[in-house]
Write a protein that holds these residues in place. Structure first.
Motif, PDB file in Angstrom:
ATOM      1  N   ALA A 189      51.253  52.503  39.363  1.00 41.26           N
ATOM      2  CA  ALA A 189      50.996  53.741  40.100  1.00 41.26           C
ATOM      3  C   ALA A 189      50.185  54.718  39.265  1.00 41.26           C
ATOM      4  O   ALA A 189      49.365  55.473  39.798  1.00 41.26           O
ATOM      5  N   LEU A 190      50.393  54.692  37.959  1.00 44.63           N
ATOM      6  CA  LEU A 190      49.690  55.608  37.066  1.00 44.63           C
ATOM      7  C   LEU A 190      48.348  55.059  36.595  1.00 44.63           C
ATOM      8  O   LEU A 190      47.466  55.829  36.192  1.00 44.63           O
ATOM      9  N   ASN A 191      48.177  53.732  36.656  1.00 45.17           N
ATOM     10  CA  ASN A 191      46.966  53.104  36.109  1.00 45.17           C
ATOM     11  C   ASN A 191      46.423  52.042  37.067  1.00 45.17           C
ATOM     12  O   ASN A 191      46.433  50.845  36.746  1.00 45.17           O
ATOM     13  N   PRO A 192      45.927  52.431  38.241  1.00 48.71           N
ATOM     14  CA  PRO A 192      45.416  51.421  39.179  1.00 48.71           C
ATOM     15  C   PRO A 192      44.258  50.638  38.573  1.00 48.71           C
ATOM     16  O   PRO A 192      43.485  51.153  37.767  1.00 48.71           O
ATOM     17  N   ALA A 193      44.144  49.372  38.984  1.00 47.36           N
ATOM     18  CA  ALA A 193      43.007  48.554  38.557  1.00 47.36           C
ATOM     19  C   ALA A 193      41.718  49.102  39.155  1.00 47.36           C
ATOM     20  O   ALA A 193      41.740  49.876  40.123  1.00 47.36           O
ATOM     21  N   ASP A 194      40.597  48.725  38.580  1.00 48.68           N
ATOM     22  CA  ASP A 194      39.297  49.083  39.150  1.00 48.68           C
ATOM     23  C   ASP A 194      38.943  48.078  40.239  1.00 48.68           C
ATOM     24  O   ASP A 194      39.078  46.865  40.037  1.00 48.68           O
ATOM     25  N   GLY A 195      38.488  48.554  41.375  1.00 46.42           N
ATOM     26  CA  GLY A 195      38.110  47.649  42.450  1.00 46.42           C
ATOM     27  C   GLY A 195      37.820  48.396  43.735  1.00 46.42           C
ATOM     28  O   GLY A 195      38.281  49.531  43.928  1.00 46.42           O
ATOM     29  N   PRO A 196      37.081  47.764  44.670  1.00 46.89           N
ATOM     30  CA  PRO A 196      36.670  48.419  45.911  1.00 46.89           C
ATOM     31  C   PRO A 196      37.586  48.139  47.093  1.00 46.89           C
ATOM     32  O   PRO A 196      37.275  48.513  48.215  1.00 46.89           O
ATOM     33  N   TRP A 197      38.730  47.474  46.865  1.00 47.43           N
ATOM     34  CA  TRP A 197      39.529  46.945  47.969  1.00 47.43           C
ATOM     35  C   TRP A 197      40.147  48.056  48.822  1.00 47.43           C
ATOM     36  O   TRP A 197      40.557  49.109  48.319  1.00 47.43           O
ATOM     37  N   LEU A 198      40.246  47.746  50.125  1.00 52.99           N
ATOM     38  CA  LEU A 198      40.922  48.638  51.062  1.00 52.99           C
ATOM     39  C   LEU A 198      42.051  47.933  51.805  1.00 52.99           C
ATOM     40  O   LEU A 198      42.796  48.581  52.545  1.00 52.99           O
ATOM     41  N   PHE A 199      42.164  46.618  51.620  1.00 56.04           N
ATOM     42  CA  PHE A 199      43.176  45.838  52.329  1.00 56.04           C
ATOM     43  C   PHE A 199      43.781  44.806  51.382  1.00 56.04           C
ATOM     44  O   PHE A 199      43.134  44.376  50.422  1.00 56.04           O
ATOM     45  N   PHE A 200      44.995  44.387  51.680  1.00 56.14           N
ATOM     46  CA  PHE A 200      45.578  43.233  51.017  1.00 56.14           C
ATOM     47  C   PHE A 200      46.613  42.629  51.958  1.00 56.14           C
ATOM     48  O   PHE A 200      47.176  43.301  52.822  1.00 56.14           O
ATOM     49  N   VAL A 201      46.848  41.338  51.796  1.00 53.45           N
ATOM     50  CA  VAL A 201      47.887  40.670  52.573  1.00 53.45           C
ATOM     51  C   VAL A 201      48.349  39.454  51.784  1.00 53.45           C
ATOM     52  O   VAL A 201      47.524  38.713  51.241  1.00 53.45           O
ATOM     53  N   PRO A 202      49.660  39.233  51.663  1.00 53.73           N
ATOM     54  CA  PRO A 202      50.130  38.002  51.032  1.00 53.73           C
ATOM     55  C   PRO A 202      49.879  36.829  51.969  1.00 53.73           C
ATOM     56  O   PRO A 202      50.093  36.939  53.179  1.00 53.73           O
ATOM     57  N   ILE A 203      49.436  35.708  51.428  1.00 54.83           N
ATOM     58  CA  ILE A 203      49.196  34.531  52.268  1.00 54.83           C
ATOM     59  C   ILE A 203      50.203  33.425  51.984  1.00 54.83           C
ATOM     60  O   ILE A 203      50.193  32.393  52.644  1.00 54.83           O
ATOM     61  N   ASN A 204      51.069  33.643  51.008  1.00 58.75           N
ATOM     62  CA  ASN A 204      52.153  32.708  50.698  1.00 58.75           C
ATOM     63  C   ASN A 204      53.317  33.540  50.184  1.00 58.75           C
ATOM     64  O   ASN A 204      53.306  34.009  49.046  1.00 58.75           O
ATOM     65  N   LEU A 205      54.322  33.744  51.029  1.00 56.57           N
ATOM     66  CA  LEU A 205      55.424  34.630  50.675  1.00 56.57           C
ATOM     67  C   LEU A 205      56.370  33.992  49.662  1.00 56.57           C
ATOM     68  O   LEU A 205      57.176  34.694  49.057  1.00 56.57           O
ATOM     69  N   ALA A 206      56.284  32.682  49.490  1.00 58.12           N
ATOM     70  CA  ALA A 206      57.129  32.010  48.500  1.00 58.12           C
ATOM     71  C   ALA A 206      56.592  32.211  47.093  1.00 58.12           C
ATOM     72  O   ALA A 206      57.359  32.361  46.144  1.00 58.12           O
ATOM     73  N   THR A 207      55.273  32.218  46.942  1.00 54.82           N
ATOM     74  CA  THR A 207      54.663  32.382  45.623  1.00 54.82           C
ATOM     75  C   THR A 207      54.149  33.800  45.393  1.00 54.82           C
ATOM     76  O   THR A 207      53.862  34.172  44.252  1.00 54.82           O
ATOM     77  N   GLY A 208      54.007  34.581  46.470  1.00 54.04           N
ATOM     78  CA  GLY A 208      53.457  35.927  46.336  1.00 54.04           C
ATOM     79  C   GLY A 208      51.948  35.967  46.287  1.00 54.04           C
ATOM     80  O   GLY A 208      51.368  37.044  46.069  1.00 54.04           O
ATOM     81  N   GLU A 209      51.275  34.825  46.497  1.00 57.21           N
ATOM     82  CA  GLU A 209      49.813  34.807  46.460  1.00 57.21           C
ATOM     83  C   GLU A 209      49.246  35.791  47.485  1.00 57.21           C
ATOM     84  O   GLU A 209      49.602  35.752  48.659  1.00 57.21           O
ATOM     85  N   THR A 210      48.346  36.651  47.031  1.00 55.08           N
ATOM     86  CA  THR A 210      47.850  37.755  47.848  1.00 55.08           C
ATOM     87  C   THR A 210      46.331  37.783  47.828  1.00 55.08           C
ATOM     88  O   THR A 210      45.708  37.521  46.793  1.00 55.08           O
ATOM     89  N   VAL A 211      45.742  38.098  48.978  1.00 58.00           N
ATOM     90  CA  VAL A 211      44.291  38.225  49.100  1.00 58.00           C
ATOM     91  C   VAL A 211      43.940  39.703  49.254  1.00 58.00           C
ATOM     92  O   VAL A 211      44.535  40.408  50.075  1.00 58.00           O
ATOM     93  N   PHE A 212      42.973  40.162  48.482  1.00 55.66           N
ATOM     94  CA  PHE A 212      42.494  41.547  48.538  1.00 55.66           C
ATOM     95  C   PHE A 212      41.101  41.548  49.163  1.00 55.66           C
ATOM     96  O   PHE A 212      40.255  40.724  48.810  1.00 55.66           O
ATOM     97  N   SER A 213      40.871  42.482  50.075  1.00 60.25           N
ATOM     98  CA  SER A 213      39.634  42.475  50.857  1.00 60.25           C
ATOM     99  C   SER A 213      39.014  43.861  50.907  1.00 60.25           C
ATOM    100  O   SER A 213      39.704  44.879  50.765  1.00 60.25           O
ATOM    101  N   GLU A 214      37.701  43.851  51.169  1.00 55.78           N
ATOM    102  CA  GLU A 214      36.959  45.100  51.311  1.00 55.78           C
ATOM    103  C   GLU A 214      36.704  45.446  52.772  1.00 55.78           C
ATOM    104  O   GLU A 214      36.539  46.619  53.098  1.00 55.78           O
TER     105      GLU A 214
END
Length: 478
Positions: free
Chosen positions: A426-451
């Motif tokens: 919360a104090l140190n967000p990564a650098d990136g242009p993303w506006l969306f994210f969604v996990p695509i595998n809830l067992a592993t937590g794999e998440t896709v970030f999108s613009e």
């Protein structure tokens, strides 16, 4: 996240899907049972033949989003049966469908085989080459090579399946496992698997289906890594394994569960603990906080057994303030930081790097005047504290003060107990242009970030497909 599939969308597929089996429900706590003994189910028939060989994935990882793929994680050779099975699960798309509808992309061609050779040709090749490999490789080297590179095909041909359960009562490594009030069999199965106690979700779930009278007592329980499903479930029935001197609160827990864990661990009546928590300002929490939610630091605490409910709550709040002070958070910033951190904790899964990317998504939206659109906040405001799935009506309800779809900015307060990683993100967000994210595998937590919305919708469809791919997957999607 924005435009994530709703529960209704996921379970209204184009073709009829067989109804999934209901998880076993929790009944009243049973009387004490005898100590656990391990049951030894059938072992892998090739365990000794190919001991010491390491399977490899010759096909390699495929993109989850086509040309807009997220960076692939570095893959290492599995070092244990559990890692091997999970590797096979990932290779098969997370749950048993061979039709490409599992939520993980595969390289494709026009044949519909998704880059795999036709099944008959592959099996014919194996019938011809496998005897040669096994005969010519008298010293085992060629056989080991064939096993390492073609294990999946060999197992399919011979009908040999990887075991899904350990055969022992543990490996000696202690694990403290929480059981929440209201947990059903599927919840316990997930908790045990994610804690490294059992090899798979299925092993525990199937055992509970066969033993529907099993019930669970809320609290913290002392188990071990690598336990068979039977031994793990039996250990949860033995009062001797219930931890009474250690209070464990886990990251992402919600306040009502934390109060129940305090009561179960200490023996203080729940009503007394809840009454002690009724006035958050008594513990130095900002007046804008609607409750103690988010202000109890998740950790393991050694208790003497003489503490009152008020003393325990003050200890947990003071510990949170100490951690915020160590991060340089001023007292007047505590509420905002904890609110952000709690959303990140609930939304980000298990990959710590994703915490910082999720934080960036929310910060980009705040900076651009876009509503956060977090399903986790909406669900919390409806009282559905253990899910991030919401309906269209819930997302449209602006009267919910935690609804970040209908209302701008942050919700009125935290939605769970964040740990150090979420606070740091919360104090140190990564650098990136993303506006969306969604996990695509809830067992592993794999998440896709999108613009873009289109990229995000493609990823959301992967989640829908994953949820429909197997009963095990569906248990994560409720």
């Amino acid at each position: 996240m924005a435009n994530e599939p709703s529960w209704e969308d996921i379970f209204q597929p184009k073709e009829a899907v067989a109804p999934q089996q209901q998880p076993p429900a929790v009944s009243q706590p049973p009387a004490a049972t005898t100590p656990v003994t391990a049951q030894a189910p059938g072992s892998d028939p090739l365990n000794s033949l190919f001991a010491g060989t390491t399977p490899t994935d010759s096909q390699g990882p495929a993109s989850s989003l086509g040309t807009q793929a997220a960076p692939a994680a570095v893959q290492t050779a599995p070092s244990s049966r559990r890692a091997l099975r999970e590797t096979e699960g990932r290779r098969r798309g997370g749950g048993g469908s061979d039709d490409g509808g599992s939520g993980r992309g595969r390289r494709g061609d026009n044949s519909g085989n998704y880059g795999r050779p036709p099944r008959k040709r592959r099996l014919l090749w194996l019938w011809i080459t496998l005897p040669i490999v096994l005969i010519v490789g008298g010293l085992g080297g060629v056989a080991a090579y064939g096993w390492a590179n073609y294990e999946e095909q060999i197992r399919e041909l011979m009908g040999w399946q990887l075991p899904n359960d350990y055969t022992t009562a543990g490996n000696g490594v202690e694990v403290i496992v929480p059981v929440r009030s209201g947990d059903i069999g599927a919840d316990v199965a997930k908790t045990l698997h994610e804690a490294g106690v059992t090899m798979t979700f299925d092993a525990v779930y199937d055992y509970l289906v066969e033993n529907p009278d099993v019930s669970f007592i809320p609290g913290n329980w002392r188990l071990q890594e690598e336990m068979s499903a039977e031994s793990a479930v039996s250990a949860l029935q033995d009062p001797a394994n219930k931890v009474t001197s250690e209070l464990l609160l886990t990251e992402g827990s919600v306040l009502p569960d934390a109060l129940e864990i305090i009561a179960e661990t200490t023996g203080i009546p729940l009503e007394e603990v809840q009454a002690a928590a009724a006035d958050p300002t008594a513990y130095g929490v900002p007046a804008e906080a609607p409750s103690l939610e988010g202000y109890l630091f998740p950790a393991t605490y050694e208790l003497s057994g003489s503490e009152s409910a008020q003393e325990i709550l003050q200890l947990l709040v003071n510990t949170m303030f100490e951690h915020l002070d160590a991060f340089g958070v001023a007292p007047e910033q505590r509420h905002e930081v904890l609110t952000k951190a709690s959303i990140i904790q609930r939304e980000a899964g298990w990959n710590i790097d994703d915490f910082y990317k999720v934080a960036r998504v929310f910060q980009n939206r705040i900076d651009q005047g876009i509503n956060l659109e977090s399903d986790a906040t909406v669900a919390y405001g409806t009282g559905n504290l253990h899910t991030v799935w919401t309906t269209d009506a819930e997302r449209a309800d602006a009267s919910n003060p935690y609804n970040t779809y209908a209302n701008p900015g942050l919700p009125i307060g935290p939605i769970g107990l964040p740990g150090d990683d979420a606070i740091s993100a919360a104090l140190n967000p990564a650098d990136g242009p993303w506006l969306f994210f969604v996990p695509i595998n809830l067992a592993t937590g794999e998440t896709v970030f999108s613009e873009t919305v289109d990229q995000h919708e493609a990823a959301a469809q992967q989640l829908r497909d994953w949820c429909q791919a197997s009963e095990e997957n569906a248990a994560y999607c409720g």
